[in-house]
Design a protein around this motif. Structure first.
Motif, short mmCIF file in Angstrom:
data_model
loop_
_atom_site.label_atom_id
_atom_site.label_comp_id
_atom_site.label_asym_id
_atom_site.label_seq_id
_atom_site.Cartn_x
_atom_site.Cartn_y
_atom_site.Cartn_z
N ASP A 111 6.71 16.74 -10.72
CA ASP A 111 7.74 17.52 -10.04
C ASP A 111 8.62 16.61 -9.20
O ASP A 111 8.43 15.39 -9.15
CB ASP A 111 7.10 18.63 -9.18
CG ASP A 111 6.20 18.07 -8.09
OD1 ASP A 111 6.15 16.83 -7.92
OD2 ASP A 111 5.53 18.86 -7.41
N ARG A 112 9.61 17.17 -8.54
CA ARG A 112 10.51 16.44 -7.68
C ARG A 112 10.58 17.13 -6.32
O ARG A 112 10.51 18.36 -6.23
CB ARG A 112 11.92 16.35 -8.28
CG ARG A 112 12.00 15.48 -9.54
CD ARG A 112 11.66 14.02 -9.20
NE ARG A 112 11.74 13.14 -10.37
CZ ARG A 112 10.74 12.87 -11.18
NH1 ARG A 112 9.54 13.44 -10.97
NH2 ARG A 112 10.89 12.04 -12.20
N ALA A 113 10.70 16.34 -5.28
CA ALA A 113 10.81 16.89 -3.94
C ALA A 113 12.07 17.75 -3.86
O ALA A 113 13.09 17.43 -4.49
CB ALA A 113 10.87 15.78 -2.91
N PRO A 114 12.05 18.84 -3.09
CA PRO A 114 13.25 19.66 -2.95
C PRO A 114 14.37 18.86 -2.29
O PRO A 114 14.13 17.91 -1.54
CB PRO A 114 12.78 20.82 -2.07
CG PRO A 114 11.57 20.32 -1.36
CD PRO A 114 10.92 19.36 -2.30
N ARG A 135 0.85 -1.19 0.00
CA ARG A 135 0.00 0.00 0.00
C ARG A 135 0.88 1.24 0.00
O ARG A 135 2.09 1.17 0.27
CB ARG A 135 -0.93 0.02 1.22
CG ARG A 135 -0.23 0.08 2.56
CD ARG A 135 -1.18 -0.25 3.70
NE ARG A 135 -0.54 -0.19 4.99
CZ ARG A 135 -0.72 0.79 5.88
NH1 ARG A 135 -1.54 1.78 5.60
NH2 ARG A 135 -0.10 0.77 7.05
N TYR A 136 0.27 2.38 -0.32
CA TYR A 136 0.98 3.65 -0.34
C TYR A 136 0.53 4.45 0.88
O TYR A 136 -0.68 4.53 1.17
CB TYR A 136 0.67 4.43 -1.61
CG TYR A 136 1.18 3.78 -2.87
CD1 TYR A 136 2.40 4.13 -3.41
CD2 TYR A 136 0.42 2.81 -3.53
CE1 TYR A 136 2.88 3.54 -4.57
CE2 TYR A 136 0.88 2.21 -4.69
CZ TYR A 136 2.11 2.58 -5.21
OH TYR A 136 2.57 1.98 -6.35
N VAL A 137 1.47 5.08 1.57
CA VAL A 137 1.15 5.88 2.74
C VAL A 137 1.99 7.15 2.73
O VAL A 137 3.01 7.23 2.03
CB VAL A 137 1.40 5.11 4.07
CG1 VAL A 137 0.52 3.88 4.17
CG2 VAL A 137 2.87 4.72 4.19
N GLN A 148 0.74 10.73 -1.27
CA GLN A 148 0.46 12.07 -1.78
C GLN A 148 1.06 12.27 -3.16
O GLN A 148 0.40 12.80 -4.07
CB GLN A 148 1.02 13.12 -0.81
CG GLN A 148 0.82 14.55 -1.29
CD GLN A 148 1.44 15.57 -0.35
OE1 GLN A 148 1.82 15.25 0.77
NE2 GLN A 148 1.55 16.80 -0.81
N ARG A 149 2.32 11.86 -3.34
CA ARG A 149 2.98 12.04 -4.64
C ARG A 149 2.31 11.21 -5.72
O ARG A 149 2.19 11.64 -6.87
CB ARG A 149 4.47 11.68 -4.51
CG ARG A 149 5.25 12.67 -3.65
CD ARG A 149 6.60 12.12 -3.27
NE ARG A 149 7.29 13.04 -2.37
CZ ARG A 149 8.32 12.70 -1.60
NH1 ARG A 149 8.78 11.44 -1.63
NH2 ARG A 149 8.90 13.58 -0.82
N ARG A 150 1.90 10.01 -5.36
CA ARG A 150 1.21 9.15 -6.33
C ARG A 150 -0.09 9.80 -6.79
O ARG A 150 -0.41 9.82 -7.99
CB ARG A 150 0.93 7.79 -5.69
CG ARG A 150 0.24 6.79 -6.61
CD ARG A 150 0.16 5.43 -5.91
NE ARG A 150 -0.35 4.40 -6.80
CZ ARG A 150 -1.60 3.94 -6.79
NH1 ARG A 150 -2.48 4.43 -5.93
NH2 ARG A 150 -1.97 2.98 -7.63
N ARG A 151 -0.85 10.34 -5.85
CA ARG A 151 -2.11 10.99 -6.20
C ARG A 151 -1.87 12.22 -7.07
O ARG A 151 -2.57 12.45 -8.05
CB ARG A 151 -2.85 11.38 -4.92
CG ARG A 151 -3.51 10.20 -4.21
CD ARG A 151 -4.09 10.63 -2.88
NE ARG A 151 -4.89 9.56 -2.27
CZ ARG A 151 -5.33 9.59 -1.02
NH1 ARG A 151 -5.05 10.64 -0.24
NH2 ARG A 151 -6.05 8.58 -0.55
N GLU A 152 -0.86 13.03 -6.70
CA GLU A 152 -0.58 14.24 -7.46
C GLU A 152 -0.19 13.91 -8.90
O GLU A 152 -0.63 14.58 -9.85
CB GLU A 152 0.52 15.04 -6.77
CG GLU A 152 0.07 15.69 -5.47
CD GLU A 152 1.22 16.36 -4.72
OE1 GLU A 152 2.38 16.18 -5.15
OE2 GLU A 152 0.95 17.06 -3.73
N ALA A 153 0.64 12.88 -9.06
CA ALA A 153 1.06 12.49 -10.41
C ALA A 153 -0.14 11.98 -11.22
O ALA A 153 -0.29 12.31 -12.40
CB ALA A 153 2.14 11.41 -10.33
N GLY A 154 -0.99 11.19 -10.57
CA GLY A 154 -2.16 10.66 -11.25
C GLY A 154 -3.10 11.75 -11.72
O GLY A 154 -3.56 11.75 -12.88
#
Length: 237
Positions: free
Chosen positions: A215-218, A88-90, A95-101
């Motif tokens: 995007d990429r995390a800072p 699972r994703y947590v 959050q990143r998975r949802r944003e990319a989707g």
């Protein structure tokens, strides 16, 4: 001088590379595909075990593979059985998975709540986005997590090698969510663990699915220095 040029070239490849989600049907010459894989084999591996193997499907075998995956996903969309994957994703990963989707769905005009549109786009994973070639990557199962880590290095180099040759790619976990189907089309022994698929071809330029970028995390979110400061770039020999 050479190091600076090399760094600049790598930076350009990294900046330009993206996950292609709309391919032209034109095939990539076999010699180019072989060269891309050969370059990826320069990836480092634990004790030089080189746990990766790649089966590249093209033409009629790929069409049969594509058709069966699509049919299975359309009839049983909730029966994914990853041989190796996150349960699972947590947290930040979720959050990143949802944003990319949602960035992808927005690019192709699928609005939140429009399940028909989002499902149609999700099915593209099992159509390989129209790619003329799909590489199925497997690892030596005996090596466990280390073999999977090494295959990650292999995937990264393969994507960059392809980018350098003008070949578009997308690494896909979705296609190995159907291991029974994959193993019917790809000769893999029980001693091999499915890792991912990689679709390869030439991108459809201007397609909305190829227009957005994640995007990429800072740097501050992924790096911490422990110890004394190091010299500046100018001071480094």
């Amino acid at each position: 001088m050479n190091a600076t040029v090399g760094a600049g070239t790598l930076g350009a490849l990294l900046a330009d590379r993206h996950s292609c989600r709309a391919f032209r049907p034109d095939p990539v010459p076999t010699a180019v595909l072989d060269d891309i894989v050969a370059q990826a084999t320069r990836a480092p591996s634990w004790c030089n075990t080189q746990p990766w193997q790649v089966a590249i499907l093209s033409g009629a075998p790929l069409e049969a593979f594509r058709a069966e995956l699509l049919a299975a996903e359309r009839s049983r969309p909730d029966e994914a059985e990853f041989e190796a994957g996150p349960p699972r994703y947590v947290g930040a990963s979720l959050q990143r998975r949802r944003e990319a989707g949602w960035a992808l769905y927005s690019a192709v005009g699928a609005r939140r709540g429009d399940r028909a549109a989002t499902s149609t786009q999700a099915l593209e994973n099992f159509r390989f986005f129209g790619a003329p070639h799909v590489a199925v990557l497997s690892a030596d199962a005996h090596l466990g997590a280390y073999g999977l880590v090494d295959c990650g290095s292999f995937v990264s180099l393969l994507l960059l090698a392809a980018q350098a040759r003008g070949v578009a790619t997308i690494a896909q976990a979705a296609i190995v969510s159907r291991p029974d189907i994959v193993r019917r089309h790809v000769p893999l022994g029980s001693d091999r663990t499915l890792v991912c698929g990689i679709s390869l071809g030439f991108a459809v330029r201007g397609h909305p699915a190829n227009a957005f970028r994640t995007d990429r995390a800072p740097l501050e979110d992924v790096r911490v220095h422990i110890g004394a400061p190091t010299p500046t770039v100018e001071d480094h020999p």
